[in-house]
Design an enzyme around this catalytic site. Structure first.
Site, PDB file in Angstrom:
ATOM      1  CB  SER A 141      -0.864   0.021   1.258  1.00 59.03           C
ATOM      2  OG  SER A 141      -1.446   1.308   1.412  1.00 59.03           O
ATOM      3  CE1 TYR A 154      -4.078  -2.304   4.708  1.00 62.69           C
ATOM      4  CE2 TYR A 154      -3.203  -0.120   4.252  1.00 62.69           C
ATOM      5  CZ  TYR A 154      -3.759  -1.308   3.799  1.00 62.69           C
ATOM      6  OH  TYR A 154      -3.999  -1.495   2.457  1.00 62.69           O
TER       7      TYR A 154
HETATM    8  P1  NAP Z   1     -11.617  -5.459  -0.445  1.00 62.93           P
HETATM    9  O1  NAP Z   1     -12.476  -4.811  -1.481  1.00 62.93           O
HETATM   10  O2  NAP Z   1     -12.015  -5.380   0.987  1.00 62.93           O
HETATM   11  O3  NAP Z   1     -11.437  -6.993  -0.861  1.00 62.93           O
HETATM   12  C1  NAP Z   1     -10.640  -7.807  -0.053  1.00 62.93           C
HETATM   13  C2  NAP Z   1     -10.520  -9.192  -0.650  1.00 62.93           C
HETATM   14  O4  NAP Z   1      -9.655  -9.951   0.212  1.00 62.93           O
HETATM   15  C3  NAP Z   1     -11.833  -9.921  -0.737  1.00 62.93           C
HETATM   16  O5  NAP Z   1     -11.848 -10.707  -1.907  1.00 62.93           O
HETATM   17  C4  NAP Z   1     -11.811 -10.810   0.493  1.00 62.93           C
HETATM   18  O6  NAP Z   1     -12.517 -12.017   0.328  1.00 62.93           O
HETATM   19  C5  NAP Z   1     -10.325 -11.123   0.604  1.00 62.93           C
HETATM   20  N1  NAP Z   1      -9.934 -11.539   1.950  1.00 62.93           N
HETATM   21  C6  NAP Z   1     -10.022 -10.842   3.100  1.00 62.93           C
HETATM   22  N2  NAP Z   1      -9.559 -11.578   4.128  1.00 62.93           N
HETATM   23  C7  NAP Z   1      -9.170 -12.766   3.602  1.00 62.93           C
HETATM   24  C8  NAP Z   1      -8.613 -13.945   4.135  1.00 62.93           C
HETATM   25  N3  NAP Z   1      -8.345 -14.064   5.448  1.00 62.93           N
HETATM   26  N4  NAP Z   1      -8.340 -14.983   3.290  1.00 62.93           N
HETATM   27  C9  NAP Z   1      -8.602 -14.884   1.971  1.00 62.93           C
HETATM   28  N5  NAP Z   1      -9.144 -13.792   1.409  1.00 62.93           N
HETATM   29  C10 NAP Z   1      -9.419 -12.749   2.212  1.00 62.93           C
HETATM   30  O7  NAP Z   1     -10.131  -4.892  -0.514  1.00 62.93           O
HETATM   31  P2  NAP Z   1      -9.323  -4.197  -1.721  1.00 62.93           P
HETATM   32  O8  NAP Z   1      -9.418  -2.740  -1.562  1.00 62.93           O
HETATM   33  O9  NAP Z   1      -9.662  -4.837  -3.004  1.00 62.93           O
HETATM   34  O10 NAP Z   1      -7.823  -4.579  -1.296  1.00 62.93           O
HETATM   35  C11 NAP Z   1      -7.059  -5.566  -1.944  1.00 62.93           C
HETATM   36  C12 NAP Z   1      -5.603  -5.396  -1.534  1.00 62.93           C
HETATM   37  O11 NAP Z   1      -5.142  -4.105  -1.940  1.00 62.93           O
HETATM   38  C13 NAP Z   1      -5.364  -5.481  -0.019  1.00 62.93           C
HETATM   39  O12 NAP Z   1      -4.172  -6.175   0.230  1.00 62.93           O
HETATM   40  C14 NAP Z   1      -5.235  -4.029   0.386  1.00 62.93           C
HETATM   41  O13 NAP Z   1      -4.465  -3.871   1.546  1.00 62.93           O
HETATM   42  C15 NAP Z   1      -4.559  -3.444  -0.839  1.00 62.93           C
HETATM   43  N6  NAP Z   1      -4.749  -1.995  -0.973  1.00 62.93           N
HETATM   44  C16 NAP Z   1      -5.985  -1.448  -1.148  1.00 62.93           C
HETATM   45  C17 NAP Z   1      -6.111  -0.075  -1.257  1.00 62.93           C
HETATM   46  C18 NAP Z   1      -7.447   0.605  -1.441  1.00 62.93           C
HETATM   47  O14 NAP Z   1      -7.508   1.840  -1.338  1.00 62.93           O
HETATM   48  N7  NAP Z   1      -8.521  -0.122  -1.730  1.00 62.93           N
HETATM   49  C19 NAP Z   1      -4.971   0.745  -1.182  1.00 62.93           C
HETATM   50  C20 NAP Z   1      -3.728   0.156  -1.000  1.00 62.93           C
HETATM   51  C21 NAP Z   1      -3.624  -1.219  -0.899  1.00 62.93           C
HETATM   52  P3  NAP Z   1     -13.908 -12.301   1.104  1.00 62.93           P
HETATM   53  O15 NAP Z   1     -14.888 -11.296   0.569  1.00 62.93           O
HETATM   54  O16 NAP Z   1     -14.232 -13.687   0.729  1.00 62.93           O
HETATM   55  O17 NAP Z   1     -13.600 -12.100   2.562  1.00 62.93           O
END
Ligand code: NAP
Length: 246
Positions: A141, A154
């Site tokens: 991130s 985080y």
């Molecule tokens: P999101 O919309 O909340 O989606 C999270 C995904 O991770 C879902 O598919 C969820 O599956 C899965 N997940 C959560 N806990 C899990 C576990 N214990 N085992 C397996 N799968 C799990 O999040 P996102 O924004 O797409 O984020 C994806 C990645 O990008 C993360 O690593 C996050 O830290 C990073 N990121 C995001 C942002 C942002 O602004 N969105 C910025 C920087 C980095 P279920 O629905 O089945 O739980």
């Protein structure tokens, strides 16, 4: 379909958000994809159906990435369905915000378990199983650089993911496997949007010089580059995909 045909990609947390966009993009690039999820079975199945309808190949694999036994089982499912794994995208993650003074043990432990131990669990399996010539992309991130108040735990998990990225790139010497991380900035998903007012979202969207939120497809494009033929010379690097916020 591109020249990735015959190659297999595992995307953790592929049911929603950035992971779903990555799975769809890699399927379009010609990878057979394994869509991992923890609880969102219906979302994962719907995405697999969409990919197959578009002529791609996909299976779903339930596994909580914080559980090493479940992670090993996920790789076995990939082997059984597609004969091996070439690409691992470590995307599963959670974000729980609190000032260090206010953070409880559950907030700390859950992020360590999923973001750090989860990444370790899949990296260990990948180190043992990935076919030569493969690719690993971890999701960090931009908060690992911004280090904003309330993001401490985080950001610490993501700094640790970046450390693992650099070390693993060196440890895989001799197998022609690259290990990189993509570090998004604010991206329009549930993880980012949940619990924020419209005003705060608008403020955060305008911080980057490109003055908008990232979309999951923006991040998926960066992952596609690192997983595909044009990214082959990039190794041990952190690519911030964030519109220039840092
Ligand atoms: P999101 O919309 O909340 O989606 C999270 C995904 O991770 C879902 O598919 C969820 O599956 C899965 N997940 C959560 N806990 C899990 C576990 N214990 N085992 C397996 N799968 C799990 O999040 P996102 O924004 O797409 O984020 C994806 C990645 O990008 C993360 O690593 C996050 O830290 C990073 N990121 C995001 C942002 C942002 O602004 N969105 C910025 C920087 C980095 P279920 O629905 O089945 O739980």
């Amino acid at each position: 379909m591109s020249n990735a045909s015959g190659k297999v990609a595992v995307v953790t947390g592929g049911s929603r958000g950035i992971g779903a966009a990555i799975a769809e993009r890699l399927a379009g690039d010609g990878f057979a994809v394994v869509i991992n999820y923890a609880g969102s079975a219906a979302d994962a199945e719907a995405l697999a159906g969409k990919i197959e309808k578009a002529g791609g190949q996909a299976i779903t694999a339930q596994a909580d990435v914080s559980d090493p036994v479940a992670v090993a089982r996920m790789f076995e499912m990939a082997d059984a369905a597609f004969g091996g794994v070439d690409v691992l995208v470590n995307n599963a993650g959670i974000m729980r915000l609190a000032a260090i003074a206010d953070a409880d043990d559950a907030l700390f432990d859950s992020q360590i378990a999923i973001n750090l131990k989860g990444t370790f669990n899949t990296l260990r399996e990948a180190a043992r199983r990935l076919r030569n010539g493969g690719r690993i992309v971890n999701l960090s991130s931009s908060q690992a650089g911004l280090l904003s108040p309330t993001y401490g735990i985080y950001a610490a998990t993501k700094a640790a993911v970046e450390a693992l990225t650099h070390v693993m790139a060196k440890e895989l010497r001799g197998r022609n496997i690259t290990v990189n991380a993509v570090a998004p900035g604010p991206t329009a998903t549930k993880l980012f949007l949940d619990g924020k007012t419209e005003q705060l979202i608008d403020h955060l969207a305008k911080l980057a010089p490109l003055e908008r939120l990232g979309q999951p497809t923006d991040v998926a494009a960066a992952v596609s580059f690192l997983a595909g033929p044009d990214g082959g010379w990039i190794n041990g690097q952190i690519l911030r995909a964030n519109g220039g916020i840092i």
